[in-house]
Design an enzyme around this catalytic site. Structure first.
Site, PDB file in Angstrom:
ATOM      1  N   ASP B  36      53.711 -95.036  37.617  1.00 50.99           N
ATOM      2  CA  ASP B  36      53.394 -94.427  38.971  1.00 50.99           C
ATOM      3  C   ASP B  36      51.833 -94.495  39.289  1.00 50.99           C
ATOM      4  O   ASP B  36      51.441 -94.195  40.558  1.00 50.99           O
ATOM      5  CB  ASP B  36      53.999 -92.833  38.895  1.00 50.99           C
ATOM      6  CG  ASP B  36      55.408 -92.887  39.325  1.00 50.99           C
ATOM      7  OD1 ASP B  36      56.034 -93.844  39.405  1.00 50.99           O
ATOM      8  OD2 ASP B  36      55.961 -91.774  39.317  1.00 50.99           O
ATOM      9  N   ASP B 294      40.924-116.174  81.976  1.00 55.19           N
ATOM     10  CA  ASP B 294      41.910-116.224  80.915  1.00 55.19           C
ATOM     11  C   ASP B 294      42.985-115.066  80.831  1.00 55.19           C
ATOM     12  O   ASP B 294      43.742-115.491  80.332  1.00 55.19           O
ATOM     13  CB  ASP B 294      40.827-116.114  79.478  1.00 55.19           C
ATOM     14  CG  ASP B 294      40.254-117.282  79.264  1.00 55.19           C
ATOM     15  OD1 ASP B 294      40.833-118.253  79.672  1.00 55.19           O
ATOM     16  OD2 ASP B 294      39.333-117.121  78.476  1.00 55.19           O
ATOM     17  N   GLY B 429      46.447-119.957  77.090  1.00 55.21           N
ATOM     18  CA  GLY B 429      47.031-120.164  78.488  1.00 55.21           C
ATOM     19  C   GLY B 429      47.356-121.425  78.780  1.00 55.21           C
ATOM     20  O   GLY B 429      48.239-121.983  79.406  1.00 55.21           O
TER      21      GLY B 429
END
Lengths: 468, 508
Positions: B36, B294, B429
């Site tokens: 653990d 942009d 774009g």
């Protein structure tokens, strides 16, 4: 215990506090679900287990794994919910979505503590939903890391068929047309193939290895005329090997003692106790031992081993007369230390989570013999090590290489100590003659890397600590 | 029982360990079975930590199960006290110890009689709290412990600092970009003329906790961690706090204005408006970016946001308010704090999703087919499968989300980093247009698997060819919409006519 009666060994065994870092044994699902292609592993535990798996398995978690958590909620712990009904609901969902040939339940610490009777529920549910259920208790209360695989394979050993089923007839039927077409040729091939093997009692090997390694070791034995009748585990659960009373079995990994015990006691097989096929020395000893038990004279092994050693020289140059320290976390330590000592390294301490002196007897003997032949001191084997004490010893001894878990690797590197992450040995292909190079590739990597950086004077990257 | 493949927030003890190991010279001892202590691996790997993680386990094994821990936990605590001389040892319960119900409080009391350092039992129940809640609680518990102690010893400073000062609360180890955020916040405070009194818990010493009340106010940058402490300090010492996350241009300004109000109320007489204006218009590039052509191309593009409360809220606001992006879905896995989330984002998105089930989130993403996702590592992988780009904005995270380079999400430099992240996540774009005009540069003919289940429809040759001309990143969507249209109208074969008809009707 009968162990006490064993002849005194020059090996020195110690046992510390058990405060060490290792992976939880449920991590075995990560490689076993990939190995057994038609399986589904259901880990019955808590968020803690899930968080470990998700983080330890990294990228694999996204490849639509065939494993999942049955996450216990407060209602399960306080027995407000009926375990059987809950498991049935989840297993039916798994059956619907994935339709596996076997569901492996992995019991965890929590199921142990609340005493969930998985072994009792399994057969009932199996009958009801029509999918075999294998129960393995791979929990952190009892086991470390690779021992998880041991618990799964031990449980699976019970599911291996006892007598060769009508499988062959079935196969023939399915391929009726093709077998008709190729009938003559096929038969010829088969008989010819059979004649390459010596006549011996069937041998089944156990231990999960990547398929290329399985092929490799099988062929290595074939060269000696030894036929491998089957592997536990096989690629698919439906192809588990037949295990009849009196068969021989041999392990390929040092952490499979429960599986070995189960095969001997419950399936009445005879275990070939051999060193493990890790490194060319181990591989040769493994084959030789199998051959000697099957009464076969091994051929050309000495030359083969020598050739492999010669090909490793460029790596061995880097580590010869250097020292290595195993902190211990995956039970491969004895075999790896034996191989590295044969490569010319010295080893002061081998940490190991658990030491089965009976199952690893041949490996321990080979380790001792190797130390004597190489003229190095015999290492101390520290069972259940204490990481804190080990780190103090590492500071004192200043070994050239420490093989350790990820929790300690970066801090040790920052203090100018070369480390190799031990878990990589579990996942890399390290068995057989051909893969000896891979072990050295791993073991020498920190040395090669640090050789490249040597000129820069960036050894110690932590400021002197205040309290010494 | 719950079938789970993936979880967003870790178990409670991880939260406690994150707090304990953030402090300097604090050691955590977990009452846990072998294995653990995986936290140490995560810290050593993800943070590339040079020092040993100050976390050890008092192992729960068969013997403990049979006879109880007995002296084991106490021995481990006193041993660690001698070995490392920590100021504080935090005994950390796990899921296992939650069920064993041993009297850990008693162990702590007994051990602390023999230790030089302090000993605390983390008050977190595995089955009630997750990682984030546990971290919040443990921080509060630690702060309260040391303030009470100082009060008892009469060492509590009563005066405020001379110049306005702040405590930054909630910076912790393994937090998403926490180190960089912290640096950025300190820089911001310096520019505002505010002294940083204490930063907790990261790098702090517990001995300094008694100085917390000297600050004029507290800043809680993350919703998940530090609120309990801030509330406590407010009720106990009447310290005001600012809990506006300075992430994004508008929110950073709002945060600064709130700070101004808080310190002016204590007689500071500052005016930050000029600073805000200057930063917004000329220093940070984000405002200019929103105005640039942009960003125009991003207008109306669809995005899905998912993460923890802090980051999902901030991203939703940035995308919708500052960039004109259409957030179709915003979600969080912080179920326990979902009301706050809803209140914050409801006006900026179409739909709110509160869930810890990653399949549900994956399905929602597939349904919306956004142009970009902003989520956790899990959403990144969903995106990969669906061929949708994803920017990672919140934990759970992988090693690549612990960059060495300076990448804050907060403050003015943070706005620049976020603008880059957003812009790079959407298909650029111009490339977008060129692909559409020239039919894509993808010459692969056959369309292989989509995410949706196998199709019963067949495409004729012309239609297949036409589909092939559609740019890769929208092809799956066109294919699905056309098939949906065809299925609704009962066409068995998709021809060019069907395709165009589909496009006209649903805008596929």
């Amino acid at each position: 215990m009968t162990l006490a009666k064993e002849q005194p060994s020059a090996l020195n065994f110690e046992c510390e506090t058990g405060n060490y870092h290792t992976f939880c044994p449920i991590s075995c699902v990560a490689w076993l679900y990939q190995k057994i292609e038609d399986s589904f592993f259901l880990v019955i535990g808590t968020k803690t287990c899930g968080y470990f798996l998700q983080n330890a398995m990294g990228v694999m978690i996204f490849a639509e794994p065939r494993y999942a958590m049955a996450e216990l909620e407060e209602g399960d712990i306080s027995a407000k919910l009926n375990d059987y009904e809950e498991l049935k609901r989840l297993c039916l969902q798994i059956k619907r979505d994935r339709n596996p040939s076997v569901i492996v339940w992995i019991g965890t610490c929590t199921t142990e503590i609340i005493k969930m009777d998985l072994e009792g529920l399994g057969p009932r549910l199996e009958a009801e939903i029509g999918i075999p259920i294998v129960t393995a208790r791979a929990n952190g209360l009892d086991y470390a890391f690779t021992q998880g695989e041991d618990t799964v394979l031990a449980a699976m050993a019970h599911k291996c068929p006892t007598v060769a089923p009508k499988q062959e007839a079935e196969k023939k039927e399915r391929n009726a047309v093709s077998s008709l077409l190729n009938f003559g040729r096929k038969k010829e091939e088969v008989t010819q193939e059979e004649s390459e093997y010596k006549d011996h009692t069937p041998l089944v090997l156990f231990g999960s290895l990547p398929d290329p390694v399985v092929t490799n070791l099988t062929l290595e034995l074939k060269k000696q005329g030894v036929k491998v009748s089957g592997w536990l585990p096989s690629k698919r659960f439906t192809e588990l090997p037949v295990i009849e009373q009196g068969y021989y079995t041999a392990g390929v990994n040092p952490f499979l003692s429960r599986t070995a015990t189960t095969l001997m006691r419950r399936r009445k097989t005879k275990l070939i106790g051999a060193p493990f096929p890790i490194g060319p020395d181990g591989t040769r000893a493994w084959i030789e031992k199998i051959c000697s038990v099957l009464e076969i004279e091994p051929q050309g092994l000495e030359e083969r081993e020598a050739k492999i050693w010669a090909s490793l020289e460029d790596y061995i140059k880097l580590i010869r007369s250097k020292s290595v320290f195993f902190m211990g976390d995956n039970l491969l330590e004895i075999s790896l230390a034996r191989f590295l000592i044969r490569c010319g390294m010295s080893c002061h301490e081998i940490g190991i989570p658990y030491m089965d002196k009976r199952y690893q007897k041949a490996e321990l003997d080979l380790l001792e013999k190797t130390c004597n032949e190489m003229g190095v001191a015999i290492p101390t084997i520290v069972e259940k090590p204490d990481n804190y004490n080990q780190i103090q010893r590492i500071y004192d001894l200043k070994p050239d290489l420490v093989i350790t878990g990820m929790a300690h690797a970066n801090p040790l590197e920052a203090r100018g100590i070369n480390t190799k992450w031990s878990v990589e040995f579990t996942f890399a292909q390290i068995h057989g003659f051909t893969n000896a190079r891979d072990i050295l590739e791993l073991a020498t990597r920190p040395l090669r890397r640090n050789n490249n950086l040597k000129e820069l004077g960036w050894d110690k990257l932590v400021q002197e600590e205040a309290n010494v | 029982m719950k079938l789970a493949y993936w979880m967003y927030a870790g178990p409670a003890h991880i939260g406690t360990l994150r707090i304990a190991s953030s402090f300097k010279n604090v050691h955590a001892i977990m009452h846990a079975p072998l294995g653990d202590d995986y936290f140490n691996v995560m810290r050593s790997m993800l943070e590339r930590e040079r020092d040993f993680t100050p976390v050890t386990a008092s192992i729960v094994d068969r013997n403990v199960l049979a006879r109880g821990s007995q002296e084991k936990v106490i021995d481990n605590i006193t041993r660690k006290d001698k070995e490392e001389n920590p100021d504080l040892i935090v005994l950390t319960p796990t899921c296992t110890s939650s069920i064993l119900q041993e009297d850990l409080e008693n162990f702590v009391t007994r051990a602390s009689m023999d230790t030089k350092g302090d000993v605390l039992l983390a008050d977190v129940n595995h089955y009630r709290y997750n990682e984030l809640q546990a971290a919040d609680r443990t921080l509060h518990q630690t702060v309260k412990f040391y303030l009470d102690k100082a009060k008892k010893k009469d060492e509590l400073p009563t005066d405020k600092t001379e110049i306005p000062s702040v405590n930054i609360i909630g910076i912790s180890t393994l937090g998403f970009h926490n180190q960089h955020d912290c640096t950025e916040l300190k820089r911001l405070m310096a520019e505002l003329g505010i002294a940083v009194n204490e930063v907790i818990p990261d790098g702090a010493s517990v001995h300094n906790l008694k100085n917390l009340p000297r600050a004029w106010f507290n800043l809680v940058p993350y919703r998940e961690l530090g609120m309990m402490t801030a509330e406590y300090l407010k009720s106990e010492f009447d310290m005001p706090y600012v809990d506006i996350t300075p992430m994004g241009v508008v929110e950073t300004a709002r945060c600064i204005r709130k700070i101004q109000q808080v310190i002016n109320a204590q007689g500071a007489e500052v005016d930050y408006e000029k600073y805000i204006n200057n930063q917004t218009l000329y220093v940070s590039q984000a405002a200019w970016f929103s105005r640039s052509i942009d960003c125009q191309n991003l207008t109306g593009k669809k995005a899905v946001v998912f993460g923890d409360n802090t980051h999902a809220v901030a991203m939703t606001k940035i995308l919708a308010r500052e960039m004109g992006i259409h957030v179709v879905l915003a979600g969080t896995y912080c179920k326990y704090d979902s009301d706050w989330f809803r209140e914050q984002v409801s006006e900026y998105c179409d739909e709110v999703l509160i869930s810890e089930d990653n399949a549900e989130i994956g399905d929602a993403i597939a349904r919306h087919e956004p142009s970009a996702i902003f989520g956790t590592q899990m959403e990144r992988h969903v995106g990969k499968r669906l061929d949708i780009p994803c920017g990672v904005i919140a934990a759970p995270i992988h090693i690549q989300n612990f960059p060495i380079g300076y990448k804050p999400f907060m403050g003015y430099e943070g706005t620049n980093q976020i603008a880059d992240l957003v812009y790079n996540s959407f298909t650029l774009g111009m490339e977008d247009h060129l692909l559409e005009i020239f039919g894509g540069h993808d010459t692969k003919e056959v369309i292989t698997k989509g995410i949706s289940a196998g199709s019963d429809l067949s495409w004729d040759k012309e239609a297949t060819g036409e589909l092939g001309k559609i740019p890769g990143f929208v092809r799956g969507k066109v294919k699905r919409n056309t098939e949906k249209f065809a299925r609704e109208r009962g066409f068995a074969v998709i021809t060019l006519e069907v395709m165009y008809a589909a496009k006209e009707s649903v805008g596929a």
